[in-house]
Design an enzyme around this catalytic site. Structure first.
Site, short mmCIF file in Angstrom:
data_model
loop_
_atom_site.label_atom_id
_atom_site.label_comp_id
_atom_site.label_asym_id
_atom_site.label_seq_id
_atom_site.Cartn_x
_atom_site.Cartn_y
_atom_site.Cartn_z
N GLU A 333 0.84 -1.19 0.00
CA GLU A 333 0.00 0.00 0.00
C GLU A 333 0.88 1.24 0.00
OE1 GLU A 333 -4.17 -1.01 2.15
OE2 GLU A 333 -2.56 -0.42 3.49
N CYS A 334 0.67 2.11 -0.96
CA CYS A 334 1.36 3.41 -1.04
C CYS A 334 2.88 3.22 -0.95
CB CYS A 334 0.82 4.35 0.04
SG CYS A 334 1.14 6.10 -0.32
#
Length: 442
Positions: A333-334
């Site tokens: 994530e990210c």
């Protein structure tokens, strides 16, 4: 899943007309002071924020949760709220942005702080930054008290008061409209916690955090009417017998955990554990690889751009992730997504090679703010769910992609914003490895 707990502690929402009004200062001061008095204080953060809950935990000694009226289905929202109230004497929630700021949506589903206060009957402690205003601050408070009939303003805390005379003028205006002043903080630049581009510097990186929190508690004892604030708290958390929380990506999950990877929502971790998953932490910055005994690997967001050179030199970590991804699922994530990519350019323009498991190159030199809810429809089945599954998350980063947007055959999901505007393909998937810039919430 079932969880024990006392379901009905009173609550209070600390909110403000806008960002940078002093909500976090007041929230932490209040939490720490009440915890120091021996109360079991539990924290919550309205909306998508992965930094403030860690400060809440440092102030209270207990995990804090996120409550999001847009991203969480009702059953999940009530489950997380019930978690917040478990074995608590009081729940103190901190708002984000302004009290009524959210998306255009149906009542109770806007993502605004006010939705949470209304749903659980929590009165609002309104923090007013009165710098540059005097009696006019009362008009602002009155407008907030009347704007939404669902909520009740318990009183205000005045922040950044310049002098005794300034205080008298502001209090005179509030007395005229019948709104009580429950605290006054004088202007003091030393109260601010250190910040960086995504908000506060992480709690784990704030070396003098304990001393800062104790100073805030001293300030609360001297400057806030703690007895009146306690008396104002009320509400009705739901009784939940069957908790609805996010399912785990595996039963034994390797999770990257250090200063570069720390943005995992508390309710996600709680849901995984409640479902019986074992979470096995490892530190990429310490050049640790995910355990081969795990059946899934999760790379949360964080600040890998601040540690890009060290990560690029962490051969055991990078080779371990590559080997893991050959046979088992990995999701980033990210920040975790960027590290799974081919390269990461830092703010100085230096390009660092990353794991190379996904065909994306990112840059923090070409900074551009990406902010907002994301509603994703998975293109193919994988670690996040079946093909066609609808997921809701939030994106907040300054990194730019240097590679072309993904085509449907390698994209993770088709994405819209909160109001249904099509944003195209997002994220990547390759074999058992996937990643995207948005953080899952519900």
């Amino acid at each position: 899943m079932t969880m024990p707990g006392r379901p009905h502690p009173p609550g209070l929402l600390v909110a403000a007309p806008r960002s940078s009004s002093g909500k976090t200062t007041v929230t932490l001061a209040l939490m720490r002071a009440l915890a120091r008095r021996g109360l079991a204080v539990r924290g919550a953060k309205c909306g998508p924020d992965y930094i403030d809950p860690a400060f809440h935990q440092a102030a209270t000694g207990y995990p804090s949760v996120n409550l999001d009226s847009f991203a969480m289905p009702d059953a999940m929202l009530d489950s997380v709220a019930a978690m917040a109230g478990r074995n608590a004497d009081i729940v103190i929630a901190e708002g984000s942005m302004g009290l009524f700021d959210g998306i255009v949506a149906g009542e109770g589903r806007t993502g605004a702080n006010a939705d949470i206060a209304a749903r659980y009957g929590w009165p609002v402690l309104l923090v007013l930054d009165v710098s540059g205003a005097a009696q006019s601050a009362a008009a602002v408070a009155l407008g907030f008290a009347r704007y939404d009939a669902r909520i009740r303003i318990a009183g205000v805390v005045l922040n950044k008061v310049a002098s005794a005379r300034h205080r008298r003028l502001v209090e005179a205006g509030l007395a005229q409209v019948g709104i009580p002043v429950l605290g006054v903080l004088m202007r003091d630049a030393t109260l601010a916690l250190p910040e960086r581009h995504l908000g506060l510097v992480q709690a784990r990186e704030t070396g003098d955090l304990t001393a800062r929190l104790d100073r805030l508690a001293d300030l609360a004892e001297a400057s806030l009417d703690l007895d009146a604030i306690l008396a104002a708290a009320s509400g009705h958390l739901p009784e939940v017998s069957d908790f609805v929380l996010p399912p785990p990506p595996g039963q034994r999950v390797a999770i990257a955990t250090d200063e570069a990877f720390s943005f995992l929502y508390p309710h996600m971790e709680a849901g995984w554990r409640a479902a019986g998953a074992e979470l096995v932490a490892f530190s990429p910055l310490a050049d640790e690889a995910p355990s081969e005994t795990c059946d899934a690997c999760w790379l949360p967001g964080g600040y890998p751009e601040l540690h890009a050179a060290k990560l690029a030199a962490s051969s055991k970590f990078l080779n371990g992730v590559r080997a893991f991804g050959e046979h088992k699922p990995i999701h980033g994530e990210c920040g975790g997504y960027m590290v799974l990519g081919t390269s990461l350019e830092d703010a100085a323009g230096i390009t660092h090679p990353m794991a190379g498991l996904l065909p994306v190159a990112t840059s923090y030199k070409a900074r551009k703010l990406h902010l907002g809810y994301r509603v994703a429809t998975l293109i193919d089945g994988g670690i996040l769910g079946r093909a066609g599954a609808r997921l809701v998350g939030h994106e907040f980063h300054y990194a730019s992609e240097l590679t072309e947007p993904p085509s449907e055959d390698i994209a993770l999901a088709l994405v819209t914003d909160a109001e249904g505007k099509q944003l195209g393909m997002a994220g990547h998937r390759r074999g058992s490895v996937s990643g995207s810039f948005f953080h899952l919430i519900g």
